[in-house]
Design a protein around this motif. Sequence first.
Motif, short mmCIF file in Angstrom:
data_model
loop_
_atom_site.label_atom_id
_atom_site.label_comp_id
_atom_site.label_asym_id
_atom_site.label_seq_id
_atom_site.Cartn_x
_atom_site.Cartn_y
_atom_site.Cartn_z
N THR A 2 15.70 15.40 45.32
CA THR A 2 14.80 16.21 44.45
C THR A 2 15.27 17.54 44.44
OG1 THR A 2 12.98 14.60 45.01
CG2 THR A 2 12.51 16.78 44.17
N THR A 3 15.85 17.90 43.34
CA THR A 3 16.40 19.54 43.51
C THR A 3 15.66 20.14 42.06
OG1 THR A 3 18.22 18.64 42.10
CG2 THR A 3 18.49 18.77 44.42
N PRO A 4 15.89 21.63 42.11
CA PRO A 4 15.43 22.08 41.09
C PRO A 4 15.94 21.84 39.86
CG PRO A 4 15.82 23.68 42.90
CD PRO A 4 16.43 22.27 43.31
N ASP A 5 15.28 21.82 38.53
CA ASP A 5 15.80 21.37 37.29
C ASP A 5 16.78 22.41 36.85
OD1 ASP A 5 15.81 19.94 34.76
OD2 ASP A 5 14.44 21.40 33.96
N ARG A 84 7.25 14.60 35.45
CA ARG A 84 8.54 14.61 35.89
C ARG A 84 9.80 15.05 35.22
NH1 ARG A 84 9.70 9.19 39.65
NH2 ARG A 84 9.27 8.29 37.51
N THR A 201 18.72 13.80 40.04
CA THR A 201 17.92 14.80 40.43
C THR A 201 16.43 14.59 39.94
OG1 THR A 201 18.38 16.38 38.84
CG2 THR A 201 19.85 16.26 40.98
N ARG A 203 12.65 16.14 39.50
CA ARG A 203 11.53 17.23 40.09
C ARG A 203 10.26 17.20 39.49
NH1 ARG A 203 9.55 22.04 38.11
NH2 ARG A 203 10.61 22.03 36.14
N TRP A 204 9.32 16.92 40.30
CA TRP A 204 7.97 16.95 39.92
C TRP A 204 7.49 18.22 38.99
CZ3 TRP A 204 5.35 12.58 39.99
CH2 TRP A 204 5.54 11.46 40.78
#
Length: 226
Positions: A2-5, A84, A201, A203-204
Amino acid sequence: MTTPDTDPDPQDRTHRSPAGIVGGVLLLAIVGWLGIDALVTGHGRTPWLALAGMILVVPVIVAFTLRPAVYANQDRLRIRNPFRIVVLPWGEIAALRSGYSNEVLTTAGAKFQLWAIPVSLRARKKAARREARATADAGRAGDAQRGGGRPGAFGRSAGFGLGGGAVQGGSTRAESDQVMADLRELLEDRQQAESAQGEITVRWAYEVIAPVVAGAVLLAILLATG
């Protein structure tokens, strides 16, 4: 994982659901009309309940109608679902599957649904009827050409040839199925490319989740203290 978009690329092909957008705008208009009316004319706890309801409902409507999108370029597939955002390099995608919904399967076995490309069974049936008509017209045109010596055969052949060619020249697939076919072609072309490798990747979308939770908590408090 999970990483920044990452920001969308200017060269991305963007796919969204026009029906979803129209439905979302209509729902937001109805909620806004009813909610504002309750805020302005309501008495007692009604304005507070209306406010809490709007804080809860509006982000949910936006999440499921206006927000979903699929972005595709030469290196990766970017999926923006209701809650997401998933970025998948083509090298990490095993297959693009269509059934009652359109999905992406990764090489690691994960599955992500493409909310922005909904399946329309009605559109599939219409496309199947168009394909059947095209096949029938092509068959009749062939019969007319083979019987070209009969009176009036030339006229029928010309007519059927034009009709069949017009249908066959266009797409006989449902729109969502055509989009998936284009994505599969891009996957096949780019899956082994060096620039299309990398990590998946996820991201929520906390910008959507936070107001939904806040509205739900406020509404629960108001109902519990009523």
